[in-house]
Design a protein around this motif. Sequence first.
Motif, PDB file in Angstrom:
ATOM      1  N   ASP B 139       0.843  -1.201   0.000  1.00 23.94           N
ATOM      2  CA  ASP B 139       0.000   0.000   0.000  1.00 23.94           C
ATOM      3  C   ASP B 139       0.874   1.245   0.000  1.00 23.94           C
ATOM      4  OD1 ASP B 139      -2.275  -1.535   0.254  1.00 23.94           O
ATOM      5  OD2 ASP B 139      -2.211  -1.510   2.445  1.00 23.94           O
ATOM      6  N   TYR B 140       0.305   2.327  -0.501  1.00 27.15           N
ATOM      7  CA  TYR B 140       0.948   3.636  -0.394  1.00 27.15           C
ATOM      8  C   TYR B 140       0.029   4.546   0.413  1.00 27.15           C
ATOM      9  CZ  TYR B 140       2.542   8.319  -1.650  1.00 27.15           C
ATOM     10  OH  TYR B 140       2.976   9.615  -1.590  1.00 27.15           O
ATOM     11  N   ASP B 141       0.563   5.125   1.477  1.00 24.11           N
ATOM     12  CA  ASP B 141      -0.199   6.034   2.325  1.00 24.11           C
ATOM     13  C   ASP B 141       0.477   7.400   2.262  1.00 24.11           C
ATOM     14  OD1 ASP B 141      -1.413   7.491   4.268  1.00 24.11           O
ATOM     15  OD2 ASP B 141      -1.314   5.932   5.809  1.00 24.11           O
ATOM     16  N   CYS B 145       4.044   9.899   3.736  1.00 19.54           N
ATOM     17  CA  CYS B 145       5.140  10.056   2.774  1.00 19.54           C
ATOM     18  C   CYS B 145       5.926  11.330   3.055  1.00 19.54           C
ATOM     19  CB  CYS B 145       4.562  10.101   1.362  1.00 19.54           C
ATOM     20  SG  CYS B 145       5.801  10.362   0.095  1.00 19.54           S
ATOM     21  N   ILE B 146       7.230  11.203   3.178  1.00 16.18           N
ATOM     22  CA  ILE B 146       8.064  12.377   3.447  1.00 16.18           C
ATOM     23  C   ILE B 146       8.702  12.916   2.162  1.00 16.18           C
ATOM     24  CG2 ILE B 146       8.503  11.675   5.823  1.00 16.18           C
ATOM     25  CD1 ILE B 146      11.297  10.746   4.844  1.00 16.18           C
ATOM     26  N   LEU B 147       8.291  12.363   1.023  1.00 19.95           N
ATOM     27  CA  LEU B 147       8.724  12.844  -0.295  1.00 19.95           C
ATOM     28  C   LEU B 147      10.237  12.819  -0.486  1.00 19.95           C
ATOM     29  CD1 LEU B 147       6.156  15.728  -0.540  1.00 19.95           C
ATOM     30  CD2 LEU B 147       6.137  13.585  -1.827  1.00 19.95           C
ATOM     31  N   CYS B 148      10.860  11.780   0.069  1.00 18.94           N
ATOM     32  CA  CYS B 148      12.306  11.670  -0.105  1.00 18.94           C
ATOM     33  C   CYS B 148      12.642  11.276  -1.543  1.00 18.94           C
ATOM     34  CB  CYS B 148      12.869  10.634   0.854  1.00 18.94           C
ATOM     35  SG  CYS B 148      12.294   8.967   0.495  1.00 18.94           S
ATOM     36  N   GLY B 149      11.671  10.688  -2.253  1.00 19.61           N
ATOM     37  CA  GLY B 149      11.895  10.329  -3.649  1.00 19.61           C
ATOM     38  C   GLY B 149      12.658   9.033  -3.874  1.00 19.61           C
ATOM     39  N   LEU B 150      13.024   8.356  -2.793  1.00 13.58           N
ATOM     40  CA  LEU B 150      13.819   7.126  -2.978  1.00 13.58           C
ATOM     41  C   LEU B 150      13.075   6.090  -3.818  1.00 13.58           C
ATOM     42  CD1 LEU B 150      15.454   6.605   0.541  1.00 13.58           C
ATOM     43  CD2 LEU B 150      16.640   6.957  -1.628  1.00 13.58           C
ATOM     44  N   CYS B 151      11.781   5.942  -3.540  1.00 12.59           N
ATOM     45  CA  CYS B 151      11.007   4.928  -4.266  1.00 12.59           C
ATOM     46  C   CYS B 151      11.026   5.210  -5.764  1.00 12.59           C
ATOM     47  CB  CYS B 151       9.582   4.889  -3.737  1.00 12.59           C
ATOM     48  SG  CYS B 151       8.761   6.492  -3.770  1.00 12.59           S
ATOM     49  N   VAL B 152      10.833   6.460  -6.113  1.00 10.52           N
ATOM     50  CA  VAL B 152      10.769   6.846  -7.515  1.00 10.52           C
ATOM     51  C   VAL B 152      12.106   6.575  -8.201  1.00 10.52           C
ATOM     52  CG1 VAL B 152      10.465   8.792  -9.092  1.00 10.52           C
ATOM     53  CG2 VAL B 152       9.033   8.592  -7.054  1.00 10.52           C
ATOM     54  N   VAL B 174       2.660  14.253  -4.038  1.00  9.74           N
ATOM     55  CA  VAL B 174       2.457  12.847  -3.693  1.00  9.74           C
ATOM     56  C   VAL B 174       3.210  11.977  -4.692  1.00  9.74           C
ATOM     57  CG1 VAL B 174       0.198  12.856  -2.562  1.00  9.74           C
ATOM     58  CG2 VAL B 174       0.338  12.883  -5.067  1.00  9.74           C
ATOM     59  N   VAL B 175       3.462  10.741  -4.265  1.00  8.05           N
ATOM     60  CA  VAL B 175       3.998   9.752  -5.196  1.00  8.05           C
ATOM     61  C   VAL B 175       2.815   9.115  -5.898  1.00  8.05           C
ATOM     62  CG1 VAL B 175       5.183   7.554  -5.403  1.00  8.05           C
ATOM     63  CG2 VAL B 175       6.027   9.279  -3.803  1.00  8.05           C
ATOM     64  N   THR B 176       2.880   9.076  -7.200  1.00  5.43           N
ATOM     65  CA  THR B 176       1.724   8.512  -7.900  1.00  5.43           C
ATOM     66  C   THR B 176       2.128   7.922  -9.247  1.00  5.43           C
ATOM     67  OG1 THR B 176      -0.523   8.976  -8.680  1.00  5.43           O
ATOM     68  CG2 THR B 176       1.099  10.722  -8.963  1.00  5.43           C
ATOM     69  N   PRO B 199      11.960   4.845   3.713  1.00  6.81           N
ATOM     70  CA  PRO B 199      12.505   4.958   5.069  1.00  6.81           C
ATOM     71  C   PRO B 199      11.432   5.053   6.149  1.00  6.81           C
ATOM     72  CG  PRO B 199      12.677   7.070   3.934  1.00  6.81           C
ATOM     73  CD  PRO B 199      12.120   6.090   2.940  1.00  6.81           C
ATOM     74  N   VAL B 200      10.195   5.308   5.732  1.00  5.06           N
ATOM     75  CA  VAL B 200       9.104   5.451   6.696  1.00  5.06           C
ATOM     76  C   VAL B 200       7.990   4.458   6.349  1.00  5.06           C
ATOM     77  CG1 VAL B 200       9.635   7.868   7.169  1.00  5.06           C
ATOM     78  CG2 VAL B 200       8.079   7.291   5.297  1.00  5.06           C
ATOM     79  N   GLY B 201       6.831   4.662   6.919  1.00  5.94           N
ATOM     80  CA  GLY B 201       5.749   3.699   6.700  1.00  5.94           C
ATOM     81  C   GLY B 201       4.822   4.060   5.559  1.00  5.94           C
ATOM     82  N   ALA B 202       5.298   4.859   4.608  1.00  2.00           N
ATOM     83  CA  ALA B 202       4.417   5.289   3.521  1.00  2.00           C
ATOM     84  C   ALA B 202       4.158   4.182   2.518  1.00  2.00           C
ATOM     85  CB  ALA B 202       5.009   6.507   2.815  1.00  2.00           C
ATOM     86  N   LEU B 203       5.210   3.463   2.160  1.00  2.58           N
ATOM     87  CA  LEU B 203       5.038   2.286   1.319  1.00  2.58           C
ATOM     88  C   LEU B 203       5.221   1.087   2.221  1.00  2.58           C
ATOM     89  CD1 LEU B 203       7.081   3.316  -1.829  1.00  2.58           C
ATOM     90  CD2 LEU B 203       4.688   2.581  -1.847  1.00  2.58           C
TER      91      LEU B 203
HETATM   92  S1  SF4 Z   1       6.794   6.693  -0.419  1.00  5.15           S
HETATM   93 FE1  SF4 Z   1       8.499   6.443   0.978  1.00  5.15          FE
HETATM   94  S2  SF4 Z   1      10.279   6.300  -0.379  1.00  5.15           S
HETATM   95 FE2  SF4 Z   1       8.640   7.171  -1.585  1.00  5.15          FE
HETATM   96  S3  SF4 Z   1       8.890   9.374  -1.430  1.00  5.15           S
HETATM   97 FE3  SF4 Z   1       7.423   8.756   0.145  1.00  5.15          FE
HETATM   98  S4  SF4 Z   1       8.686   8.424   1.936  1.00  5.15           S
HETATM   99 FE4  SF4 Z   1      10.089   8.453   0.230  1.00  5.15          FE
END
Ligand code: SF4
Lengths: 526, 346
Positions: B139-141, B145-152, B174-176, B199-203
């Motif tokens: 899931d993505y919440d 999300c701290i928008l670190c961009g690592l996932c992208v 948002v990540v989308t 790094p957090v619980g967003a994904l």
């Molecule tokens: S979903 Fe996680 S890895 Fe991706 S930008 Fe948000 S915090 Fe960073």
Amino acid sequence: MTNSIEEITDTDAMFVIGSNTTENHPIIGARMKQAVRNGSKLIVADPRRIELADYADVYLQLKPGTNIALLNGMMNVILENGLYDKKYIDERCENFDELVNIIKEYTPERAAEICGVKSEDIIKAATIYGEADKAGIYYTMGVTQHTTGTNAVMSISNLAMLCGNIGKESAGVNPLRGQNNVQGACDMGGLPADLPGYQKVFKPEVIEKFENAWRVKLSPKPGLTIPEIFNGVHDGSIKFLYIMGENPMVSDPDINHVKEVLEHVDFLVVQDIFMTETAEYADVVLPAASFAEKDGTFSNTERRVQRVRKAIQPVGESKPDWQILMELMNYLGFEKKYLHPEKIMEEISSLTPSYGGITYDRINNGGIQWPCPDKHHPGTKYLHKGMMARGRGLFMPAEYVESAEMPDSEYPYIFTTGRILYHYHTRTMTGRVEGINEIAPSSYVEINEVNANKLGIRNGDRVKLTSRRGQIETTAKISEIIDENVLFMPFHFADGAANYLTNSATDPIAKISELKVAAVRIEKAK
Amino acid sequence: MNITIDGIQYEIKKNTTILQACKDAGINIPTLCHDERLNPSSSCRLCLVEVEGTKNPVTSCSTMVRDNMVVNTKSKDVIKARKDVLNLIISNHPMECLTCDKSGNCKLQDYSYEYGVAEGTFKGAKRTPKTDTSNPFYDYDARKCILCGLCVRVCDELQGTAAIGIENRGFDAVVTTPYNEGLINSKCVSCGNCVSVCPVGALSPKRQKYRYWENKKIRTTCSYCGVGCQMDLVVKGDKVVDVEPAKDALNNGLLCVKGKFAYKFINHPDRLKTPLIKINGRFEEATWDEAYRYIRKKVNELKPEYGADSFAGLTSARCTNEENYLFQKLFRAVIGTNNVDHCARL
Ligand code: SF4
Ligand code: SF4
Ligand code: SF4
Ligand code: FES
């Protein structure tokens, strides 16, 4: 693989043939895409427009079963344009003249005609491969599962040697092995003529060595391959069959034949973690522990021997396969006991030269790539450095020959099979994972839009497929990635199993069945 | 080249970032958007350090060391700047650590603890919650999300799929997936490499509940394809409840959907749990002793009459080396035939 996975990142050109890498070896596929970003060129040859084709400098949508013509055509261009490595050939290879002799007949125009591609693309592919300093070839069953598979593999070696790409970092000839430990099963003597380390049973000195180590009399007579074993059951010469962790009722060609075999055999033992389609036919089923419940090693596609570690206790009364085998040997009067798989590895390394330096201690972090002959050897990143294992590299040119079964008026389509990302082999494991079944729930056949329109088939329609060996029903998936007059079907599913249709005709040397080409008919199901 | 970090001199190789130099020197710098496998993005600004002669603090993850550089990682200003960064993030973060799966393994939680940032003081509207639960595995919440961009960046640079991106700017980012079509309808191949790097619980993986402090991890080799990725099985009690990729291995911290998410067969209720013997066409449960004796009886009947070559065995590309070795030894040394093969050809 002659070379290593991490070397892919630094290659100058990659030639991917008969491998849907991003689905079947996803992490190697990801590395290839990274290499493209890094500036590597990419050539892709596959009957389906697979994901890697989108990254390719040249994509060749060749007809199934025409690999040898393509490879020969590329070598023709390389020879004509002087792109071959003369010094390498003089120093390290032999039989070059015969290669030239055969290859000169395969002009790019003729090859293009056979393969159903453009001759310019063959020239472009050959030029990219020939001009690259370090070029690697990567292939899988799309090359081997043909009656001409062995010759195709040799043609790949010919091409690699021609350009001096064997025995070089970030190059090589790289078959990507499908199952987690198919490399190891071969290394360990799971082959009818080979004791561990490919030591041949018909060599007296080999038999003597193992007789001394095991203290028993051994047979020097090469055994039977799977197709021969199945035929043996059929004709009554094989009475007892023991199948460990295999599900031929889904995975093997011509399932109707397999079914007869399993019904017919006097006594069948199946050892597995689930009640498989094959186990249903057994007289005795032995419950095995999964990989999470045992210690041991797997050898991956780059020959790296890595540890498998026990994370949980075996479920129920199941036992690790090694323990079952050891106990059965003891029941049968062979009094050898191993306290732990590590002890078995000690025996393996004492008898298998290429595993001579493998110990659990040494492979604890990151594994070691064989050949690793002794306890001080660091392992081998890429093979044939300096010289071929056999001395000089032998060119073995081959002529293109048609597949055993070609389309005709009664069975007008070429039927080809393969794997998809989400499933593994016969789904005994992935079929029990909810999310996977949500994404990839059931069998289907990919058909080109032009063919579908002609036959009045819409996306999602039930269709009936018929070959000379059997008939199945499945769902049509109209797809732009498949060529006209070719149908593709994943073989994972027991329901609507592709292997009722496939041809069990085999390559005369490797005994691999022609799973990639059969002739079929398709129609809307009533 | 020579550099001074917190008053001590170090000998450092060229082309090293300040962050790497500090790491080599054993000095911990907090990071949220850094991953050594990716190009730096310098977006979180948590890794700030002071470089003498430069007016503002610099992001250590993206600044290369120069000869005779003097770096301070613990000055008052640096600590204050980091606290501000954390403060800003948690001002806009739902404080749900009590129920968040990531608790105990969350960088934001760890750094807030380390820097003593207990709550966000930049009060105002929180971001609109937006979740994507369409993928069967994770899931993505967006609230977390701290928008670190690592996932992208992992999805793009390492996995090579580029299924996701960061949409909108600033507050509403948002990540989308393109066109907001939802992960399940996107190019996403469910490899979970974005999940592993968040790094957090967003994904977060859809998984059985467990706390990071009540499990153990066992390094092993993936049992699916021949690539042989290294992974950690996360075990709670007698169950495998999660899988994490190993970074220091040939897979470089990546896995595919099978390795990452297809582990639930292990504890599946369908697993065979006792030996079975077929009697009158039906399977009956048996003990190991009964099963072994039955096989022995058959071997002793068939072998004298038809010879060892009437036996054949199919060993397994799924099993370990040790098991394959024993299987062929059983046939060759105990039964006396070379009729051993396996599905290398499939
Ligand atoms: S979903 Fe996680 S890895 Fe991706 S930008 Fe948000 S915090 Fe960073
Ligand atoms: S699961 Fe894989 S493909 Fe899907 S968004 Fe994440 S990294 Fe990209
Ligand atoms: S994680 Fe995927 S690519 Fe890696 S070994 Fe497992 S199945 Fe293969
Ligand atoms: S870690 Fe350096 S800016 Fe985020």
